[in-house]
Design an enzyme around this catalytic site. Structure first.
Site, mmCIF file in Angstrom:
data_model
loop_
_atom_site.group_PDB
_atom_site.id
_atom_site.type_symbol
_atom_site.label_atom_id
_atom_site.label_comp_id
_atom_site.label_asym_id
_atom_site.label_seq_id
_atom_site.Cartn_x
_atom_site.Cartn_y
_atom_site.Cartn_z
ATOM 1 N N CYS A 260 56.564 37.942 46.720
ATOM 2 C CA CYS A 260 57.525 36.993 46.154
ATOM 3 C C CYS A 260 58.736 37.815 45.733
ATOM 4 O O CYS A 260 58.651 38.628 44.813
ATOM 5 C CB CYS A 260 56.910 36.266 44.960
ATOM 6 S SG CYS A 260 58.053 35.142 44.091
ATOM 7 N N ARG A 338 62.268 29.165 46.239
ATOM 8 C CA ARG A 338 61.968 28.680 44.891
ATOM 9 C C ARG A 338 63.245 28.564 44.051
ATOM 10 O O ARG A 338 63.890 29.564 43.735
ATOM 11 C CB ARG A 338 60.949 29.597 44.211
ATOM 12 C CG ARG A 338 59.652 29.701 45.024
ATOM 13 C CD ARG A 338 58.518 30.383 44.262
ATOM 14 N NE ARG A 338 57.366 30.564 45.126
ATOM 15 C CZ ARG A 338 56.428 29.633 45.368
ATOM 16 N NH1 ARG A 338 56.515 28.458 44.766
ATOM 17 N NH2 ARG A 338 55.413 29.879 46.181
#
Length: 408
Positions: A260, A338
């Site tokens: 991530c 995100r």
């Protein structure tokens, strides 16, 4: 006859969902099937595949999810050309790719918990958790939370609709605090995973051995942002190098944990820095499974907040944020984009524009580490108004599919 037609349409809808790996249809897809606009809803026009429309529900369609090929051999000139396209053209291209690779009506809800706040020895100029300016920010260092307290928060997040739970500790890395505290984090990871949630952690720099321990504990993903371009990086942080961050990402990949990794807009960077950051992310050995896009939330007492005031620097606009998200979606088609810090200042229409451009995750909860976040009721209302569903946990991520194919 009407009942027979409705049954046939329902079967077709289920078949297309199964072929695409979707668990349910969002409101937009339901309306599309009701109107007969199946090809627009799933973005697999029959003409492109040499098939008739009635073949849409055949099992061979399961491979359509991967018709957009990923690349990690982008040239910086290509990234710049994409980034600087007219905005509506850019968003149209990104939205098309998004619908080919993801269910556009699913947005994952994630919850981020600060399991250890403040006292960080790093000097990130935007961060209130640095011990370098704790006196001016007023951030007090806390001890590492207990496992049971963390799991209680995770259960509450799951009940509120989150399917990913993220653990954040203000450390330089686990080596700073020793094995006992790191072992406690491993217990937290294992406990959250047993709840049936994805679990992510951001604990600073990781060694190969630490990454392997997190993998064995059940960690889904590890967050370690690059923050900004390599060219701009030293103006923001001096206590850890860009190569330190890249090494941690490599250790995470080698351990079999999803990466991530994203950045922050509003650190005083130029557009070329944003382009360079995306180029770096899109040319990693494999694309990050998750790409957080943050907009700076200035915290009084931090050097960057002071600089913003003194130099009258503007924070990123929605248009700038959408441009960054859309370019990221084109460059990294299968990654989850995100929409992270800074969402609290955005109207629902702003967020809808981000979702259209390719964002498919948000962070929920009262806080994002130390900064305020959107209220749960507001997010619930937004999901209802936009016809969004929560993205389920553990959606398969296609790894290294034709990674060097020449497609854009």
């Amino acid at each position: 006859a009407a009942r027979a037609m409705a049954t046939a349409m329902a079967v077709t809808a289920r078949n297309v969902c199964a072929a695409l790996g979707w668990r349910r249809l969002g409101a937009v897809h339901k309306r599309a099937f009701a109107s007969g606009a199946v090809t627009d809803a799933v973005h697999v026009p029959a003409a492109e595949h040499g098939a008739e429309e009635e073949d849409l529900n055949l099992p061979k369609r399961q491979n359509d999810l991967y018709q957009v090929q990923a690349r990690n051999n982008w040239r910086i000139e290509e990234v710049k050309e994409i980034y600087q396209r007219p905005l509506l053209d850019l968003v149209y291209k990104a939205a098309t790719i998004h619908r080919q690779c993801h269910n556009p009506n699913e947005v994952q809800k994630c919850t981020l918990l600060s399991i250890k706040t403040g006292g960080c020895p790093e000097d990130c100029k935007y961060c209130s958790q640095s011990s370098k300016w704790s006196k001016s920010t007023g951030t007090k260092a806390t001890v590492l939370m207990k496992v049971d307290d963390v799991l209680e928060q995770a259960r509450a997040a799951k009940n509120a609709g989150s399917t990913r739970f993220c653990l954040g500790a203000a450390w330089r890395g686990p080596s700073q605090v020793g094995p006992r505290q790191f072992d406690r984090v491993l217990q937290m990871v294992n406990g959250v995973r047993e709840l049936g949630m994805e679990v992510c952690a951001t604990l600073g720099l990781l060694s190969a051995e630490e990454a392997e321990k997190l993998q064995r504990a059940g960690l889904t993903a590890y967050n370690h942002n690059l923050d900004t371009s390599k060219s701009h990086y030293e103006k923001v942080i001096s206590t850890r190098s860009y190569s330190d961050r890249l090494k941690t990402l490599q250790n995470v990949r080698d351990a079999g944990i999803s990466v991530c990794c994203g950045g922050i807009l509003g650190l005083g960077e130029k557009e070329d820095d944003r382009i360079e950051l995306l180029h770096t992310l899109a040319t990693l050995p494999s694309h990050p499974e998750s790409v957080p896009v943050n907009s700076l939330v200035p915290v009084d007492g931090t050097p960057l907040a002071k600089q913003l005031k003194e130099e009258d620097m503007a924070l990123p606009t929605t248009i700038e944020l959408v441009r960054h998200i859309a370019a990221a979606r084109i460059l990294m088609p299968h990654s989850v984009i995100r929409l992270s810090a800074g969402r609290i200042s955005m109207q629902k229409s702003d967020q809808a524009f981000c979702f259209l451009a390719g964002a498919n995750s948000i962070f929920t909860g009262d806080k994002l580490l130390t900064t305020p976040n959107n209220k749960e009721d507001d997010d619930t209302e937004m999901f209802s108004e936009l016809g969004l569903d929560g993205r389920p946990p553990f959606v398969p991520y296609p790894v290294n599919i034709n990674m060097n194919a020449n497609a854009n």
